[in-house]
Design a protein around this motif. Structure first.
Motif, PDB file in Angstrom:
ATOM      1  N   SER A  71       0.851  -1.188   0.000  1.00 29.66           N
ATOM      2  CA  SER A  71       0.000   0.000   0.000  1.00 29.66           C
ATOM      3  C   SER A  71       0.881   1.231   0.000  1.00 29.66           C
ATOM      4  O   SER A  71       2.022   1.209   0.435  1.00 29.66           O
ATOM      5  CB  SER A  71      -0.914   0.004   1.229  1.00 29.66           C
ATOM      6  N   THR A  73       0.699   5.883  -1.042  1.00 28.57           N
ATOM      7  CA  THR A  73      -0.132   7.044  -1.351  1.00 28.57           C
ATOM      8  C   THR A  73      -0.274   7.176  -2.856  1.00 28.57           C
ATOM      9  O   THR A  73      -1.225   6.703  -3.457  1.00 28.57           O
ATOM     10  CB  THR A  73       0.482   8.307  -0.738  1.00 28.57           C
ATOM     11  N   ASP A 273       6.586   3.700  12.936  1.00 33.26           N
ATOM     12  CA  ASP A 273       5.421   4.331  13.557  1.00 33.26           C
ATOM     13  C   ASP A 273       5.676   4.798  14.983  1.00 33.26           C
ATOM     14  O   ASP A 273       4.813   5.434  15.592  1.00 33.26           O
ATOM     15  CB  ASP A 273       4.227   3.365  13.559  1.00 33.26           C
ATOM     16  N   ASN A 347      -6.387   4.836   3.602  1.00 39.86           N
ATOM     17  CA  ASN A 347      -5.624   5.256   2.423  1.00 39.86           C
ATOM     18  C   ASN A 347      -6.168   4.576   1.180  1.00 39.86           C
ATOM     19  O   ASN A 347      -7.162   3.837   1.229  1.00 39.86           O
ATOM     20  CB  ASN A 347      -4.120   5.001   2.618  1.00 39.86           C
ATOM     21  N   SER A 353      -3.318   4.540   7.661  1.00 44.31           N
ATOM     22  CA  SER A 353      -1.923   4.966   7.570  1.00 44.31           C
ATOM     23  C   SER A 353      -1.661   6.054   8.600  1.00 44.31           C
ATOM     24  O   SER A 353      -2.193   7.164   8.493  1.00 44.31           O
ATOM     25  CB  SER A 353      -1.605   5.492   6.162  1.00 44.31           C
TER      26      SER A 353
END
Length: 361
Positions: A71, A73, A273, A347, A353
């Protein structure tokens, strides 16, 4: 082997048309930039859409059967190619682990442009399972079909928990952490094994699973399945196996993990993250899990940020309650931004995300 991009709403009907091509599935309803990026990056020879089939002179990719992508953007997806042998191997692993057979009925609700949905398609087809496919919008069809096997993300399983299904043999959850209260809800409602598993695109979407027969440990992704695994001194998860994009080489998954005394693995979160608050590293997954346990009316919560704690949540809880609870964990957990929403934004790949949430806040 030439590549074919399949961009239709019903890829399960189209895949059998291309036994001699490498397959890549693209969401036909993806945002234009995302759609064009994936198609243009695929070096396809055939593009099969709802309207027509387009040909171009793409390269040949010997020994390739599927092309998966992470995945992203607009332009940051990674692409991974796998052979027919690797596909067959992972399908055999899944078939064996869940004892899939022609006596089973599978209803696929995960989109097949998601590696989770695609590998379950291949595994069930190879196992001779009676398959049907749909989306979360027509989940009521499950009550008519009465599947024995379901594999989905927790937010879809939350909706499935409201249905009347008396034929289930196994429920598999993957692609996102399974909240403890949803685990218990599914187990109490359907009285069948609820199995949390874990996969990644780089390994054809299946690496770990709790056992069908044997102890299933809540809040873990279970045992390595078809791979070797280890956690290094920095809590980074490494895996190795024949179905990785680099077969039989150790790769750093980018995940933080722990392993207990019986070899069950838990995913702590993504290393990228982590939130760094004045030198104190905060794990969003851990905070989310604890918060969900503390507030029964909290449906979903996402913790994100780079140098401060930000929160977005769904549920019948006041923002001040959540803020006060976070402070009980320490000053470094002070919430700098909190937002109550009806639904957590996803997303273009249908995932949450943290990076995008932080960028847009």
């Amino acid at each position: 082997m030439k590549r074919v991009v399949i961009a239709v709403d019903n890829p399960w009907d189209v895949i059998p048309m291309y036994p001699d091509h490498s397959i890549i599935i693209v969401d036909p309803n993806a945002p234009t930039n995302r759609y064009n990026y994936l198609v243009d990056s695929s070096d396809y020879s055939l593009l099969h859409t709802e309207k027509n089939i387009t040909q171009r002179k793409g390269n040949d990719y010997p020994n390739e059967k599927i092309l998966l992508y992470t995945s992203g953007t607009t332009g940051d997806s990674k692409f991974f190619a796998f052979s027919q042998q690797q596909l067959d191997t992972i399908c055999k692993t899944i078939k064996t682990s869940y004892k899939l057979s022609s006596h089973d009925r599978y209803y696929g609700v995960m989109p097949m442009w998601h590696a989770h949905g695609l590998i379950m398609y291949w595994a069930c087809v190879q196992a001779g399972v009676d398959c049907r496919f749909g989306t979360i919008k027509n989940l009521k069809q499950l009550e008519q079909f009465q599947p024995t096997f379901i594999s989905a993300v927790p937010r879809v399983l939350q909706a499935i928990a409201k249905l009347n299904l008396n034929s289930l043999r196994i429920i598999r959850s993957a692609s996102a952490p399974l909240p403890s209260k949803l685990y218990r809800l599914l187990e109490d409602k359907f009285s069948v094994p609820v199995i949390e598993a874990f996969g990644m695109t780089e390994a054809i979407s299946h690496c770990f699973t709790n056992p069908l027969d044997g102890e299933r440990r809540i809040n873990t992704v279970g045992l390595p399945d078809g791979i070797e695994a280890r956690v290094d001194e920095h809590n980074h998860l490494w895996i190795k196996g024949p179905c990785l994009y680099k077969p039989n080489e150790w790769i750093d998954t980018g995940d933080l993990a722990s392993v207990d005394d019986k070899g069950y693995y838990s995913i702590i979160g993504r290393s990228v993250d982590q939130i760094n608050v004045n030198g104190v590293k905060i794990n969003p997954n851990s905070l989310e899990t604890q918060c969900l346990e503390h507030f029964p009316n909290l449906e979903q919560i996402i913790v994100y940020g780079s140098d401060c704690v930000k929160v977005m949540y769904v549920g019948d809880v006041e923002p001040t309650q959540i803020e006060q609870w976070f402070l009980t964990l320490g000053k470094h957990c002070r919430v700098q931004q909190i937002k109550k929403v009806s639904q957590i934004p996803l997303n273009s790949a249908g995932k949450i995300s943290r990076f995008l949430l932080d960028s847009n806040s």
